[in-house]
Every structure is written in C-alpha cells, then in structure tokens.
Scaffold this motif. Structure first.
Motif, PDB file in Angstrom:
ATOM      1  N   ILE A  60       0.565  -1.291  -0.109  1.00  0.00           N
ATOM      2  CA  ILE A  60       0.086  -0.049   0.026  1.00  0.00           C
ATOM      3  C   ILE A  60       0.723   1.271  -0.264  1.00  0.00           C
ATOM      4  CG2 ILE A  60      -2.157  -1.125   1.264  1.00  0.00           C
ATOM      5  CD1 ILE A  60      -0.848   0.021   3.765  1.00  0.00           C
ATOM      6  N   SER A  61       2.363   1.228   0.031  1.00  0.00           N
ATOM      7  CA  SER A  61       3.035   2.323  -0.228  1.00  0.00           C
ATOM      8  C   SER A  61       4.512   1.780  -0.335  1.00  0.00           C
ATOM      9  CB  SER A  61       3.074   2.731   1.310  1.00  0.00           C
ATOM     10  OG  SER A  61       4.033   4.280   1.343  1.00  0.00           O
ATOM     11  N   SER A  62       5.207   2.524  -1.121  1.00  0.00           N
ATOM     12  CA  SER A  62       6.361   2.046  -1.666  1.00  0.00           C
ATOM     13  C   SER A  62       6.960   3.310  -2.419  1.00  0.00           C
ATOM     14  CB  SER A  62       6.320   0.867  -2.959  1.00  0.00           C
ATOM     15  OG  SER A  62       7.584   0.399  -3.345  1.00  0.00           O
ATOM     16  N   GLN A  63       8.426   3.137  -2.333  1.00  0.00           N
ATOM     17  CA  GLN A  63       9.021   4.403  -3.275  1.00  0.00           C
ATOM     18  C   GLN A  63       8.992   4.012  -4.668  1.00  0.00           C
ATOM     19  OE1 GLN A  63      12.188   2.775  -0.634  1.00  0.00           O
ATOM     20  NE2 GLN A  63      13.080   4.754  -0.682  1.00  0.00           N
ATOM     21  N   ASN A  64       8.886   2.790  -4.944  1.00  0.00           N
ATOM     22  CA  ASN A  64       8.401   2.465  -6.579  1.00  0.00           C
ATOM     23  C   ASN A  64       7.092   2.257  -6.697  1.00  0.00           C
ATOM     24  OD1 ASN A  64       8.282   1.516  -8.998  1.00  0.00           O
ATOM     25  ND2 ASN A  64       9.414  -0.508  -8.469  1.00  0.00           N
ATOM     26  N   LYS A  65       6.411   3.302  -7.330  1.00  0.00           N
ATOM     27  CA  LYS A  65       4.981   3.266  -7.405  1.00  0.00           C
ATOM     28  C   LYS A  65       4.406   2.328  -7.970  1.00  0.00           C
ATOM     29  CE  LYS A  65       5.394   6.848  -4.730  1.00  0.00           C
ATOM     30  NZ  LYS A  65       5.205   6.639  -3.516  1.00  0.00           N
ATOM     31  N   ALA A  66       5.217   1.650  -8.921  1.00  0.00           N
ATOM     32  CA  ALA A  66       4.596   0.455  -9.902  1.00  0.00           C
ATOM     33  C   ALA A  66       4.329  -0.624  -9.117  1.00  0.00           C
ATOM     34  CB  ALA A  66       5.620   0.109 -10.927  1.00  0.00           C
ATOM     35  N   MET A  67       4.927  -0.452  -7.848  1.00  0.00           N
ATOM     36  CA  MET A  67       4.734  -1.870  -6.858  1.00  0.00           C
ATOM     37  C   MET A  67       3.162  -1.787  -6.194  1.00  0.00           C
ATOM     38  SD  MET A  67       7.475  -3.493  -7.351  1.00  0.00           S
ATOM     39  CE  MET A  67       7.749  -4.889  -6.114  1.00  0.00           C
ATOM     40  N   LEU A  68       2.709  -0.539  -6.213  1.00  0.00           N
ATOM     41  CA  LEU A  68       1.548  -0.739  -5.395  1.00  0.00           C
ATOM     42  C   LEU A  68       0.283  -1.479  -5.896  1.00  0.00           C
ATOM     43  CD1 LEU A  68       1.266   3.355  -5.141  1.00  0.00           C
ATOM     44  CD2 LEU A  68       2.232   1.836  -3.651  1.00  0.00           C
ATOM     45  N   TYR A  69      -0.472  -1.935  -4.942  1.00  0.00           N
ATOM     46  CA  TYR A  69      -1.670  -2.859  -5.105  1.00  0.00           C
ATOM     47  C   TYR A  69      -1.229  -4.169  -5.399  1.00  0.00           C
ATOM     48  CZ  TYR A  69      -4.215   1.476  -5.539  1.00  0.00           C
ATOM     49  OH  TYR A  69      -4.512   2.698  -5.457  1.00  0.00           O
ATOM     50  N   ARG A  70       0.159  -4.575  -5.665  1.00  0.00           N
ATOM     51  CA  ARG A  70       0.548  -6.041  -5.998  1.00  0.00           C
ATOM     52  C   ARG A  70       0.870  -6.605  -4.479  1.00  0.00           C
ATOM     53  NH1 ARG A  70       5.828  -5.807  -9.886  1.00  0.00           N
ATOM     54  NH2 ARG A  70       5.356  -7.998  -9.702  1.00  0.00           N
ATOM     55  N   ASP A  71       0.785  -8.106  -4.667  1.00  0.00           N
ATOM     56  CA  ASP A  71       0.858  -8.972  -3.545  1.00  0.00           C
ATOM     57  C   ASP A  71       2.628  -8.792  -3.405  1.00  0.00           C
ATOM     58  OD1 ASP A  71       1.787 -11.948  -2.683  1.00  0.00           O
ATOM     59  OD2 ASP A  71      -0.303 -11.423  -1.918  1.00  0.00           O
ATOM     60  N   PHE A  72       2.834  -8.668  -2.013  1.00  0.00           N
ATOM     61  CA  PHE A  72       4.079  -8.533  -1.520  1.00  0.00           C
ATOM     62  C   PHE A  72       5.029  -9.841  -1.691  1.00  0.00           C
ATOM     63  CE2 PHE A  72       7.700  -8.583   1.534  1.00  0.00           C
ATOM     64  CZ  PHE A  72       8.216  -7.262   1.229  1.00  0.00           C
ATOM     65  N   LYS A  73       4.375 -10.822  -1.599  1.00  0.00           N
ATOM     66  CA  LYS A  73       5.258 -12.114  -1.514  1.00  0.00           C
ATOM     67  C   LYS A  73       5.529 -12.310  -3.102  1.00  0.00           C
ATOM     68  CE  LYS A  73       5.122 -16.746  -0.562  1.00  0.00           C
ATOM     69  NZ  LYS A  73       4.372 -18.151   0.045  1.00  0.00           N
ATOM     70  N   GLU A  74       4.727 -12.057  -3.847  1.00  0.00           N
ATOM     71  CA  GLU A  74       4.733 -12.400  -5.468  1.00  0.00           C
ATOM     72  C   GLU A  74       5.578 -11.181  -6.009  1.00  0.00           C
ATOM     73  OE1 GLU A  74       0.947 -12.493  -7.314  1.00  0.00           O
ATOM     74  OE2 GLU A  74       0.481 -14.305  -6.553  1.00  0.00           O
ATOM     75  N   ALA A  75       5.389  -9.802  -5.596  1.00  0.00           N
ATOM     76  CA  ALA A  75       6.253  -8.802  -6.238  1.00  0.00           C
ATOM     77  C   ALA A  75       7.774  -8.842  -5.818  1.00  0.00           C
ATOM     78  CB  ALA A  75       5.361  -7.465  -5.891  1.00  0.00           C
ATOM     79  N   VAL A  76       7.825  -9.158  -4.620  1.00  0.00           N
ATOM     80  CA  VAL A  76       9.387  -9.183  -4.216  1.00  0.00           C
ATOM     81  C   VAL A  76      10.067 -10.401  -3.972  1.00  0.00           C
ATOM     82  CG1 VAL A  76      10.799  -7.711  -2.398  1.00  0.00           C
ATOM     83  CG2 VAL A  76       8.417  -7.050  -3.065  1.00  0.00           C
ATOM     84  N   SER A  77       9.123 -11.570  -3.885  1.00  0.00           N
ATOM     85  CA  SER A  77       9.649 -12.970  -3.480  1.00  0.00           C
ATOM     86  C   SER A  77      10.076 -12.838  -2.113  1.00  0.00           C
ATOM     87  CB  SER A  77      10.714 -13.295  -4.572  1.00  0.00           C
ATOM     88  OG  SER A  77      10.298 -13.130  -5.771  1.00  0.00           O
ATOM     89  N   ILE A  78       9.541 -12.156  -1.260  1.00  0.00           N
ATOM     90  CA  ILE A  78       9.941 -12.204  -0.002  1.00  0.00           C
ATOM     91  C   ILE A  78       8.621 -12.516   0.981  1.00  0.00           C
ATOM     92  CG2 ILE A  78      10.633 -10.757   2.163  1.00  0.00           C
ATOM     93  CD1 ILE A  78      12.149  -9.243   0.323  1.00  0.00           C
ATOM     94  N   THR A  79       8.936 -13.672   1.954  1.00  0.00           N
ATOM     95  CA  THR A  79       7.582 -13.925   2.767  1.00  0.00           C
ATOM     96  C   THR A  79       7.854 -13.270   4.172  1.00  0.00           C
ATOM     97  OG1 THR A  79       7.525 -16.136   1.471  1.00  0.00           O
ATOM     98  CG2 THR A  79       6.520 -15.894   3.740  1.00  0.00           C
ATOM     99  N   ILE A  80       6.746 -12.646   4.582  1.00  0.00           N
ATOM    100  CA  ILE A  80       6.739 -11.888   5.866  1.00  0.00           C
ATOM    101  C   ILE A  80       6.383 -12.919   6.882  1.00  0.00           C
ATOM    102  CG2 ILE A  80       5.757 -10.146   7.178  1.00  0.00           C
ATOM    103  CD1 ILE A  80       5.394  -8.546   4.702  1.00  0.00           C
ATOM    104  N   PRO A  81       7.130 -13.214   7.841  1.00  0.00           N
ATOM    105  CA  PRO A  81       6.770 -13.978   8.971  1.00  0.00           C
ATOM    106  C   PRO A  81       5.259 -13.836   9.588  1.00  0.00           C
ATOM    107  CG  PRO A  81       9.050 -13.548   9.336  1.00  0.00           C
ATOM    108  CD  PRO A  81       8.355 -12.536   8.353  1.00  0.00           C
ATOM    109  N   GLU A  82       4.666 -14.701   9.887  1.00  0.00           N
ATOM    110  CA  GLU A  82       3.115 -14.495  10.134  1.00  0.00           C
ATOM    111  C   GLU A  82       3.046 -14.574  11.699  1.00  0.00           C
ATOM    112  OE1 GLU A  82       0.800 -17.450   8.464  1.00  0.00           O
ATOM    113  OE2 GLU A  82       1.210 -16.667   6.324  1.00  0.00           O
ATOM    114  N   ASN A  83       4.180 -14.707  12.547  1.00  0.00           N
ATOM    115  CA  ASN A  83       3.912 -14.551  13.787  1.00  0.00           C
ATOM    116  C   ASN A  83       3.645 -13.105  14.554  1.00  0.00           C
ATOM    117  OD1 ASN A  83       6.434 -13.069  13.349  1.00  0.00           O
ATOM    118  ND2 ASN A  83       7.861 -14.598  14.431  1.00  0.00           N
ATOM    119  N   GLY A  84       3.647 -12.148  13.839  1.00  0.00           N
ATOM    120  CA  GLY A  84       3.163 -10.894  14.203  1.00  0.00           C
ATOM    121  C   GLY A  84       4.335 -10.151  15.127  1.00  0.00           C
ATOM    122  N   LYS A  85       5.402 -10.588  14.886  1.00  0.00           N
ATOM    123  CA  LYS A  85       6.605 -10.085  15.843  1.00  0.00           C
ATOM    124  C   LYS A  85       7.443  -9.305  14.685  1.00  0.00           C
ATOM    125  CE  LYS A  85       6.568 -13.551  19.386  1.00  0.00           C
ATOM    126  NZ  LYS A  85       7.386 -14.720  20.182  1.00  0.00           N
TER     127      LYS A  85
END
Length: 597
Positions: A238-263
């Motif tokens: 929902i916010s990025s320096q590269n505006k072309a990345m907006l609205y995209r799924d983070f995992k698919e766009a950047v190939s990084i998985t955010i841990p789901e433990n909430g920490k």
C-alpha cells in the motif's frame, strides 16, 4: 600427564609468559583469516541491523503520529456543531414525515457554504488531508470540496453497513480515488460516524483522504540503498518508493515471505549477489507491516578493506606484545604475586591488610591504587547512597522535561484546531487551562506544593485532555477540603492520569471515566486515581513497581518515577500502590505523610 604437569611446573613464570605468547601468535595467525571475514561481516550486519531497526522505529513513530493526527481531525470534524446541525436538519427535512415532499436539503447553497467553510480548515494546504467527503443519513454524497462524489459512491456505496455505528475511525486499504480537476490519486481513506451530540442519532459519516505520497514521504528520506514498503494485513503493498509496486501482492512482487508470527523480525534471504537483509516492523493499530529490504552487497562492500586493515594492525600489535612480554615478564611477575598474596588475605576478612610493594612502575601504581581503593570503600558506599538519591531526582526531572513540551505541543495543536473550526470560546478555555497548568507547574521553582494546587494543576490538564478525547473519557474529582493545605511533590498526579488516558481509556472502544478521590487516613493522606480502562495483568503491575518492565511499557516509567521520588522524600513507608484487573480497571493509591505546605 603428571610428568607433563611436573615439567610445566618447573618452568619459570617469565618463560611461561613467553611460551604462551608464542602459542597465542600461532593460533591467531591460523585463525586470523576466519575472524577477519566472519566477525567483521557480523559486526557490519549487526551495525546495519541496529541502524535499520532504529530507522524503522522512527518511521513507525512518525506514521503513528500521522495516523493519530488524521484520526483527531476526523473526530474534530465529526463533532463540529455546525456540521452536525446541517446534517441533522437534512435528516429531519427528508424524514418519512416529509417523504411526499422531496427537499433539496444539502443542495441548498447556504448549507453547502457552511459545510465548505467547516471542511476547508482541515484539508490541504492547512493539513496533510487531501479532501473530505460526507455521506448524509439519507445516503447522499455531498460535493463541498475536491473529492469526486461519483468515485465515493462507487467505492464506498450509499449504505452505512454494519460498522457504521462504531465510534472509532475506520481505515481502508489503498484505493484509487478521483479528485475534481486533478484526476486519480492513490489514497487511503479514514471514515468516522457523525453522532448528533444532543439526540445521539447518527446523522452522517465523514470520509478523509490521505495521499499515499504523504505516507511515503515519512520514509523516503531514510533510504540508504535499500527499499521500504508498507504492506497491509492482506499482504498487498500500500506504500512504496517504487509506485509501480502498489496494489501488488508483496510475496509475489518481491519474492519475500513476511513471517506470520506478528513480531518484529530481521532475517536474511537468498544467496550470493541476491542475498538480502530484511527488517519488518509491525504497525499494530492498522495491522500494517513496515518492511525494509537491503541488498547484502551494499552492507559488505567495504569488508575486504576492513579485513586487510585488521590483519595489518593485528600483526603489528601482536609482534609488539611479544617483544614487550619477553622483556617485562620477569619484572612483572614478582610484584604481581606479592599483590595476589595481599588480595588472598583480604578475601579471608583481613580488611586492614595493604600491599607493601612500592615502585614507580605500573605495578607500583597498581599497588598504590589498590591501597587507595580499599581506603575509599566506606566513602564510596556513602557516595553510592547519594547517587541513588540523585538518580531518583534525575528521573523526575526527565519526566518533567518529557511532559511539558509534549503537553504544550498537543495543547497548542488543539487550540489551533478549535480556532480553525470556529470554536473560539473553547479555544480560550483551553488556553486558560494551559496557562493555569504551567503557572502551577513552575511554582517559582518549588518542587513541593499544596495538594490544592496539585489538584488545580491536574484539573487543568484533564480539562484540556477532555477537549481532545471527548469520546474517550470523562472524569470526576472528590477531594476532602481537610487535606487541601497539606503538601505533595509537584506533578505527582499528572503522570498517573496521563497513563490512565493513554494506556487505559484509549485502548477501550467505549467511553471511560477517571475518578480521583482524596482523604485523610490517620497520619497519612491517601489519593486514589481510578480508571475503567484496559487494565493490566497482575504480573505487569508488579513488574512496573519492581522496575523490571520496559520504560514505555504501560506507562511504567512515569509510575515508577513518582513512587521513587515519594520514597526518596518521605521514606519506604510511602509511595504508590497499584491494583488492576485486566480489561476491567486500574486503581493507583498514593500514600503521603501529613505535612503542611
């Protein structure tokens, strides 16, 4: 083995030192390459982790300030009496009683002028809010600014839905929204129900729009080779320096998985040139995640040069150490053993024993310093007691320095907002309360004031806070006149009341109360601050008073500082008592001696 030990035991201390240094040199040379590569890299990574973590915390704090400011404006707008009256009149004109006679209502030019004047004070360029839309109780979108009502109707619909009776502001994710004369922008919207203050009826809903570029400006100045992202709870950017990345799924766009433990986490991903150092910081109020992605090559680009420097310095230092140890080992060992013998005697309880070795070399200085140290133990113990007293005073001064600028800033912001909204009378009242607060808090430099003065100071603080958080809190004060002339340390109640508001009432959805009572109990004064806010677990309240919790956890610093200061002034019998039940209430009792001001 016994033969080897016997052989080692027959070697002089001087030779032992020399042999040990040779072994150290051999081990160091054999492992130097490893240390130069791994440890230096680890140090660089740890430094980057610390720097990036601080940056993310700063970004999070700035984002929190922006979000809180926007929500405050939504509350101020929703509680504006002019807006409420216009929306309420529209509700009455278009009620079922008048259904046979359609009424223009908000299309009336005078009504539109009133709404436009109300809203213009809280949009650009006065604030960071791009525009405002209003949905009336009769499901009409009002065009009083730059927001395109057709977009608002298509995105939000014309119905309130199940959530529209909530008092709290509600945030959307990133959306494309149209503005008159400017076209589409990426925005995030916050909505707030307008509840008529006299009838309690919901008469409309306000929508405030904040551009994504405004949010991105928080972290764009922090970029040092990496990328920052803000990801919502659904995993969308929902916010990025590269505006072309907006609205995209983070995992698919950047190939990084955010841990789901909430920490909050820091980890590496990838390998070789694609290895990345990733930091995440949870923004709990909106379930967002702030992500920093830094290429590992940017961190370790200077590692080779650092390694070469480490090797050169290490070799020179070790060679010098070898020469010095060979020359001085003999002269060092004898006085060391003599000093060690003196220490062993002291360990047995002979505190009057002192070293008899005298010389002008380093060991002589060490012996002299040891003797001086023993002579100063009693003085240092007394000095330590004084330092503890000074530490308590410093904590209070720090608390004062944090309270006054923060309170002044928030109060001035409130006064400005009231003036912008045409609430001159309320603005004057707020200014008077602020003047009274600072007049008493200065007290000609006196740290001890009367309980009556402390109550007036606290009342001024609460009145200002009630202007800001009218939907969160109300308060009562019931103080026996008998105790008003007794003394109390200045700013004893304010940190506790502030803690009750920010860590108690603001965490609950419904409106809460702060109740302050004071009375005489034997030879003591007892003042009780009660709130029906979020409360604390039993272990949290114990940790705060014991000093084991983080300084900003549940307001622990302010509570503990007040308690320490009271005990420093009056003794261990006095101070604070904390009683709390999680989700129900918190009650803090202040116990003071009867002393006239």
């Amino acid at each position: 083995m016994s033969g080897f030990s016997k052989y080692i035991g027959g070697i002089s201390i001087r030779n032992k030192i020399f042999i040990a240094n040779i072994l150290i040199i051999v081990v160091f040379i054999s492992t130097q390459s490893y240390f130069a590569n791994t440890i230096s890299q680890k140090a660089l990574i740890e430094k980057e982790i610390n720097n990036s973590s601080r940056e993310l915390v700063l970004i999070k704090n700035n984002l929190q300030t922006l979000i809180a400011t926007i929500e405050d404006y939504s509350k101020i707008l929703a509680s504006d009496y002019r807006l409420q009256n216009v929306l309420y009149n529209d509700l009455l004109l278009n009620s079922e009683f008048n259904a046979s006679r359609p009424v223009e209502g908000l299309n009336n030019l005078s009504m539109k002028k009133t709404l436009s004047e109300t809203i213009s004070n809280i949009v650009e360029p006065n604030t960071k809010i791009k525009a405002v839309s209003i949905l009336t109780s009769n499901r009409h979108w009002v065009d009083v600014g730059f927001a395109d009502n057709a977009y608002a109707s298509r995105i939000f619909g014309d119905d309130y839905g199940a959530d529209d009776r909530f008092y709290q502001p509600t945030w959307t994710s990133l959306i494309k929204f149209g503005f008159l004369y400017e076209g589409e922008h990426n925005v995030i919207a916050v909505s707030k129900s307008v509840i008529h203050k006299d009838t309690g009826k919901m008469v409309g809903r306000v929508f405030l729009y904040v551009k994504e570029a405004t949010i991105a400006s928080i972290y764009e100045g922090e970029n040092k080779g990496g990328e920052f992202y803000i990801v919502d709870s659904a995993g969308r950017i929902i916010s990025s320096q590269n505006k072309a990345m907006l609205y995209r799924d983070f995992k698919e766009a950047v190939s990084i998985t955010i841990p789901e433990n909430g920490k909050d986490t820091a980890f590496t991903q990838g390998s070789g040139k694609n290895e990345m150092l990733i930091f995440t910081q949870r923004f709990e109020p909106l379930k967002w995640t702030i992500v920093s992605v830094i290429p590992m090559d940017d961190i370790s680009s200077d590692r080779k040069q650092i390694n070469q420097l480490m090797i050169g310095i290490g070799a020179a230092c070790l060679l010098l150490a070898l020469i010095v140890s060979f020359l001085l080992s003999g002269s060092i060992t004898r006085p060391i053993f003599q000093l060690a013998k003196t220490m062993r005697e002291i360990r047995t309880g002979k505190m009057q024993v002192r070293s008899t070795y005298q010389s002008k070399d380093e060991i002589g200085y060490l012996s002299e310093g040891f003797n001086n140290l023993m002579n100063r133990i009693e003085a240092l113990m007394a000095e330590n007691v004084e330092k503890q007293r000074t530490k308590a005073e410093i904590e209070f001064k720090l608390l004062q320095s944090q309270v006054k600028p923060h309170f002044l800033y928030n109060t001035v912001e409130t006064i400005i907002s009231l003036i912008k909204l045409g609430l001159g009378k309320q603005a004057i009242q707020a200014a008077q309360y602020m003047a009274n607060f600072y007049k008493i808090s200065l007290s000609k430099g006196n740290d001890i004031i009367s309980i009556g003065e402390e109550m007036r100071l606290t009342e001024s603080y609460l009145e200002i806070q009630q202007l800001r958080y009218v939907e969160y809190m109300t308060y009562t004060m019931e103080i026996d006149n008998e105790i008003l002339t007794y003394s109390i340390p200045k700013l004893t109640l304010q940190p506790i009341v502030e803690n009750a508001i920010y860590h108690g009432l603001k965490l609950k959805k419904e409106k809460g109360i702060i109740r302050i009572t004071g009375k005489r109990s034997g030879n003591n004064v007892e003042i009780e601050i009660y709130d029906n806010g979020a409360g604390m677990h039993n272990n949290q309240s114990k940790a705060i008073m014991a000093g084991f919790s983080a300084l900003d956890e549940a307001g622990g610093f302010g509570i503990r500082s007040v308690s320490n200061r009271i005990q420093m002034l009056y003794g261990e019998r006095y101070g604070l008592q904390v009683e709390s039940e999680f989700g129900v209430y918190t009650k803090i009792k202040i116990v003071l001696p009867l002393r006239h001001h």
